[in-house]
Design a protein around this motif. Structure first.
Motif, PDB file in Angstrom:
ATOM      1  N   PRO A  35       0.829  -1.208   0.000  1.00 25.83           N
ATOM      2  CA  PRO A  35       0.000   0.000   0.000  1.00 25.83           C
ATOM      3  C   PRO A  35       0.866   1.262   0.000  1.00 25.83           C
ATOM      4  N   VAL A  36       0.408   2.280  -0.683  1.00 28.32           N
ATOM      5  CA  VAL A  36       1.178   3.525  -0.756  1.00 28.32           C
ATOM      6  C   VAL A  36       1.287   4.191   0.611  1.00 28.32           C
ATOM      7  N   HIS A  37       0.401   3.809   1.531  1.00 24.57           N
ATOM      8  CA  HIS A  37       0.405   4.410   2.868  1.00 24.57           C
ATOM      9  C   HIS A  37       1.129   3.529   3.886  1.00 24.57           C
ATOM     10  N   LEU A  98      -0.622 -15.999  16.707  1.00 25.77           N
ATOM     11  CA  LEU A  98       0.130 -14.745  16.660  1.00 25.77           C
ATOM     12  C   LEU A  98      -0.116 -13.925  17.912  1.00 25.77           C
ATOM     13  N   PRO A  99       0.908 -13.298  18.446  1.00 27.04           N
ATOM     14  CA  PRO A  99       0.720 -12.428  19.613  1.00 27.04           C
ATOM     15  C   PRO A  99      -0.040 -11.163  19.224  1.00 27.04           C
ATOM     16  N   ASP A 100      -0.572 -10.506  20.240  1.00 24.09           N
ATOM     17  CA  ASP A 100      -1.290  -9.250  20.006  1.00 24.09           C
ATOM     18  C   ASP A 100      -0.269  -8.137  19.809  1.00 24.09           C
ATOM     19  N   LEU A 101      -0.074  -7.741  18.568  1.00 26.97           N
ATOM     20  CA  LEU A 101       0.933  -6.734  18.230  1.00 26.97           C
ATOM     21  C   LEU A 101       0.311  -5.479  17.626  1.00 26.97           C
ATOM     22  N   GLY A 102      -1.000  -5.354  17.719  1.00 25.00           N
ATOM     23  CA  GLY A 102      -1.663  -4.223  17.090  1.00 25.00           C
ATOM     24  C   GLY A 102      -1.954  -4.526  15.624  1.00 25.00           C
ATOM     25  N   THR A 103      -2.217  -3.473  14.854  1.00 24.64           N
ATOM     26  CA  THR A 103      -2.562  -3.653  13.443  1.00 24.64           C
ATOM     27  C   THR A 103      -1.429  -3.173  12.542  1.00 24.64           C
ATOM     28  N   PHE A 104      -1.474  -3.659  11.306  1.00 21.87           N
ATOM     29  CA  PHE A 104      -0.410  -3.396  10.336  1.00 21.87           C
ATOM     30  C   PHE A 104      -1.008  -3.023   8.982  1.00 21.87           C
ATOM     31  N   ASP A 105      -0.259  -2.228   8.230  1.00 20.71           N
ATOM     32  CA  ASP A 105      -0.661  -1.909   6.857  1.00 20.71           C
ATOM     33  C   ASP A 105      -0.307  -3.044   5.911  1.00 20.71           C
ATOM     34  N   ALA A 106       0.719  -3.808   6.254  1.00 14.18           N
ATOM     35  CA  ALA A 106       1.121  -4.947   5.431  1.00 14.18           C
ATOM     36  C   ALA A 106       1.675  -6.046   6.328  1.00 14.18           C
ATOM     37  N   VAL A 107       1.313  -7.269   6.001  1.00 14.79           N
ATOM     38  CA  VAL A 107       1.932  -8.453   6.595  1.00 14.79           C
ATOM     39  C   VAL A 107       2.616  -9.193   5.458  1.00 14.79           C
ATOM     40  N   VAL A 108       3.902  -9.464   5.620  1.00 17.63           N
ATOM     41  CA  VAL A 108       4.664 -10.140   4.568  1.00 17.63           C
ATOM     42  C   VAL A 108       5.263 -11.428   5.120  1.00 17.63           C
ATOM     43  N   SER A 109       5.570 -12.347   4.223  1.00 17.28           N
ATOM     44  CA  SER A 109       6.243 -13.570   4.620  1.00 17.28           C
ATOM     45  C   SER A 109       6.996 -14.106   3.413  1.00 17.28           C
ATOM     46  N   GLY A 110       8.183 -14.649   3.663  1.00 16.53           N
ATOM     47  CA  GLY A 110       8.998 -15.181   2.585  1.00 16.53           C
ATOM     48  C   GLY A 110       9.419 -16.618   2.834  1.00 16.53           C
ATOM     49  N   ARG A 131      -5.291  -8.800  11.874  1.00 16.45           N
ATOM     50  CA  ARG A 131      -4.264  -7.826  12.242  1.00 16.45           C
ATOM     51  C   ARG A 131      -3.985  -6.792  11.158  1.00 16.45           C
ATOM     52  N   LEU A 132      -4.690  -6.871  10.071  1.00 14.83           N
ATOM     53  CA  LEU A 132      -4.504  -5.887   9.002  1.00 14.83           C
ATOM     54  C   LEU A 132      -5.463  -4.714   9.160  1.00 14.83           C
ATOM     55  N   ALA A 133      -4.922  -3.519   9.047  1.00 13.66           N
ATOM     56  CA  ALA A 133      -5.725  -2.304   9.091  1.00 13.66           C
ATOM     57  C   ALA A 133      -6.519  -2.166   7.799  1.00 13.66           C
ATOM     58  N   PRO A 134      -7.567  -1.343   7.776  1.00 10.59           N
ATOM     59  CA  PRO A 134      -8.305  -1.107   6.531  1.00 10.59           C
ATOM     60  C   PRO A 134      -7.362  -0.679   5.410  1.00 10.59           C
ATOM     61  N   GLY A 135      -7.542  -1.285   4.248  1.00 12.19           N
ATOM     62  CA  GLY A 135      -6.670  -0.993   3.118  1.00 12.19           C
ATOM     63  C   GLY A 135      -5.369  -1.754   3.137  1.00 12.19           C
ATOM     64  N   LEU A 199       1.371 -14.998  -3.189  1.00 14.35           N
ATOM     65  CA  LEU A 199      -0.039 -14.993  -2.833  1.00 14.35           C
ATOM     66  C   LEU A 199      -0.377 -13.644  -2.213  1.00 14.35           C
ATOM     67  N   VAL A 200      -1.513 -13.082  -2.600  1.00 17.55           N
ATOM     68  CA  VAL A 200      -1.902 -11.759  -2.113  1.00 17.55           C
ATOM     69  C   VAL A 200      -3.328 -11.790  -1.584  1.00 17.55           C
ATOM     70  N   GLY A 201      -3.539 -11.174  -0.432  1.00 22.00           N
ATOM     71  CA  GLY A 201      -4.870 -10.970   0.108  1.00 22.00           C
ATOM     72  C   GLY A 201      -5.051  -9.514   0.465  1.00 22.00           C
ATOM     73  N   TRP A 202      -6.155  -8.918  -0.026  1.00 19.95           N
ATOM     74  CA  TRP A 202      -6.417  -7.500   0.192  1.00 19.95           C
ATOM     75  C   TRP A 202      -7.561  -7.301   1.178  1.00 19.95           C
ATOM     76  N   VAL A 203      -7.433  -6.296   2.010  1.00 23.89           N
ATOM     77  CA  VAL A 203      -8.452  -5.911   2.974  1.00 23.89           C
ATOM     78  C   VAL A 203      -9.084  -4.608   2.512  1.00 23.89           C
ATOM     79  N   ASP A 204     -10.417  -4.517   2.579  1.00 21.54           N
ATOM     80  CA  ASP A 204     -11.093  -3.273   2.143  1.00 21.54           C
ATOM     81  C   ASP A 204     -11.090  -2.236   3.253  1.00 21.54           C
TER      82      ASP A 204
END
Length: 204
Positions: A35-37, A98-110, A131-135, A199-204
């Protein structure tokens, strides 16, 4: 995944990671899909922090949380980010919630989640969605199952012929359906080369 907790095995893996064919193509596309943000990123099974460092090369001010079950991997990640502000590397086994770490704009894994049993993969995807924030977006650069044994043998031959006994591979499109089932607005296979995919998953 216990092999990766062995320091010698982990170091051997890290030394060979640049030799994985086409890996750079998937990583560049992952960058383009952030995300650009992007301001906060979670890296699951971070290894030496390769993906998180890539993200921060594009979003220099982004805060990063890197999780891995291997202390040898975490040691390499902490060395990579030494002196940098905004990065936390912590021990966590992806088999556990997953532990409670708040929300994120992106979750990545390799190339980490494919070591989990399928049922845990599905549960983890649900936890990631929560855990993903809107967008936000989930970007999983992953190793998946081939369509048949012939194609699997072709893939192995290109990577030196060695089978990783810790792999628990699932088909790419099956995992796309799992992402949709747990609440991602859209999900897709954004890139694929034999058994390597993004693999990509998007949140609205």
């Amino acid at each position: 995944m216990t092999e990766y907790r062995d320091p010698e095995y982990a170091r051997a893996y890290l030394a060979a990671q640049d030799a994985v064919p086409q890996r750079g193509v998937g990583e560049r596309l992952l960058l383009d899909l952030l995300p650009v943000h992007t301001r906060r990123v979670l890296d699951l099974g971070c290894g030496d922090g390769r993906l998180l460092a890539l993200v921060r090369s594009r979003f220099e001010q982004a805060e990063g949380v890197a999780l891995d079950a291997s202390e040898a991997m975490l040691e390499a990640a902490r060395a990579r980010f030494a002196g940098q502000v905004g990065v936390t590397a912590a021990h966590h086994d992806l088999n556990d919630p997953l532990p409670d770490l708040g929300t994120f704009d992106a979750v990545v894994s390799g190339f980490a989640i494919h070591h989990l049993p399928d049922e845990r993969k599905r549960t983890l995807y649900r936890e990631v969605r929560a855990r993903l924030a809107p967008g936000g977006v989930f970007l999983n650069l992953e190793h998946v199952a081939s369509v048949n044994e012939r194609e699997h043998a072709r893939f192995l031959a290109l990577l030196g012929g060695k089978e990783d006994q810790s792999n628990r591979l699932a088909p790419a499109w099956t995992q796309v359906e799992w992402l949709r089932e747990v609440g991602f607005m859209q999900a897709d296979v954004a890139w694929k080369w034999l058994e390597l995919v993004l693999l990509v998953g998007w949140v609205d």
